[in-house]
Scaffold this motif. Structure first.
Motif, mmCIF file in Angstrom:
data_model
loop_
_atom_site.group_PDB
_atom_site.id
_atom_site.type_symbol
_atom_site.label_atom_id
_atom_site.label_comp_id
_atom_site.label_asym_id
_atom_site.label_seq_id
_atom_site.Cartn_x
_atom_site.Cartn_y
_atom_site.Cartn_z
ATOM 1 N N GLY A 1 0.821 -1.198 0.000
ATOM 2 C CA GLY A 1 0.000 0.000 0.000
ATOM 3 C C GLY A 1 0.854 1.247 0.000
ATOM 4 O O GLY A 1 1.933 1.272 0.576
ATOM 5 N N VAL A 2 0.351 2.272 -0.658
ATOM 6 C CA VAL A 2 1.056 3.548 -0.754
ATOM 7 C C VAL A 2 0.074 4.670 -0.437
ATOM 8 O O VAL A 2 -1.036 4.706 -0.972
ATOM 9 N N ASP A 33 -1.266 8.915 5.253
ATOM 10 C CA ASP A 33 -0.177 8.760 4.290
ATOM 11 C C ASP A 33 0.775 7.618 4.671
ATOM 12 O O ASP A 33 1.985 7.772 4.668
ATOM 13 N N CYS A 34 0.199 6.472 5.002
ATOM 14 C CA CYS A 34 0.956 5.300 5.451
ATOM 15 C C CYS A 34 1.344 4.435 4.250
ATOM 16 O O CYS A 34 0.535 4.200 3.363
ATOM 17 N N ASP A 35 2.584 3.976 4.217
ATOM 18 C CA ASP A 35 3.049 3.015 3.221
ATOM 19 C C ASP A 35 3.304 1.684 3.912
ATOM 20 O O ASP A 35 3.797 1.656 5.049
ATOM 21 N N VAL A 36 2.964 0.579 3.241
ATOM 22 C CA VAL A 36 3.154 -0.743 3.822
ATOM 23 C C VAL A 36 3.529 -1.729 2.727
ATOM 24 O O VAL A 36 3.055 -1.617 1.596
ATOM 25 N N ALA A 37 4.415 -2.670 3.049
ATOM 26 C CA ALA A 37 4.768 -3.747 2.122
ATOM 27 C C ALA A 37 5.082 -4.985 2.948
ATOM 28 O O ALA A 37 5.872 -4.920 3.889
ATOM 29 N N MET A 38 4.425 -6.086 2.622
ATOM 30 C CA MET A 38 4.632 -7.348 3.326
ATOM 31 C C MET A 38 4.850 -8.449 2.302
ATOM 32 O O MET A 38 4.040 -8.624 1.400
ATOM 33 N N SER A 39 5.942 -9.190 2.458
ATOM 34 C CA SER A 39 6.274 -10.281 1.548
ATOM 35 C C SER A 39 5.766 -11.607 2.093
ATOM 36 O O SER A 39 5.644 -11.785 3.309
ATOM 37 N N ALA A 40 5.499 -12.526 1.192
ATOM 38 C CA ALA A 40 5.105 -13.885 1.599
ATOM 39 C C ALA A 40 6.264 -14.551 2.339
ATOM 40 O O ALA A 40 7.433 -14.298 2.045
ATOM 41 N N GLY A 41 5.929 -15.368 3.319
ATOM 42 C CA GLY A 41 6.934 -16.138 4.047
ATOM 43 C C GLY A 41 7.715 -15.338 5.070
ATOM 44 O O GLY A 41 8.744 -15.797 5.555
ATOM 45 N N THR A 42 7.246 -14.155 5.413
ATOM 46 C CA THR A 42 7.928 -13.337 6.413
ATOM 47 C C THR A 42 7.004 -13.104 7.594
ATOM 48 O O THR A 42 5.798 -13.300 7.518
#
Length: 86
Positions: free
Chosen positions: A8-9, A23-32
């Motif tokens: 999300g941006v 104004d929150c940015d988020v990034a989540m990868s699989a397996g983490t």
């Protein structure tokens, strides 16, 4: 956007006149493992509710498994269990 499970941006969520996320940015990868840490009222539960498709964004762009939250195909892939309810 890239190949994150959640990305999300510029996420902003307001409940009426009260802004819960700004104004929150988020990034989540699989397996983490990802931890959301912050004081009460900092927007952690709101962010999880947005990812689950329970709360709409006021502005910004969010993708969960490449789709917008609340998309019919996501219901079988995203779960949100509250710790407690008021």
């Amino acid at each position: 956007m890239t190949d994150f499970v959640v990305e999300g941006v510029g996420l902003t969520v307001a409940y009426g006149r009260r802004t819960a996320l700004h104004d929150c940015d988020v990034a989540m990868s699989a397996g983490t493992i990802t931890a959301l840490v912050g004081p009460n009222g900092s927007g952690k539960s709101t962010l999880l509710s947005v990812i689950a498709g329970l709360v709409p964004l006021t502005s910004g762009e969010l993708r969960v498994f490449g789709r917008r939250p609340g998309h019919n195909g996501l219901a079988a892939r995203v779960a949100y269990v509250l710790q407690s309810t008021p």
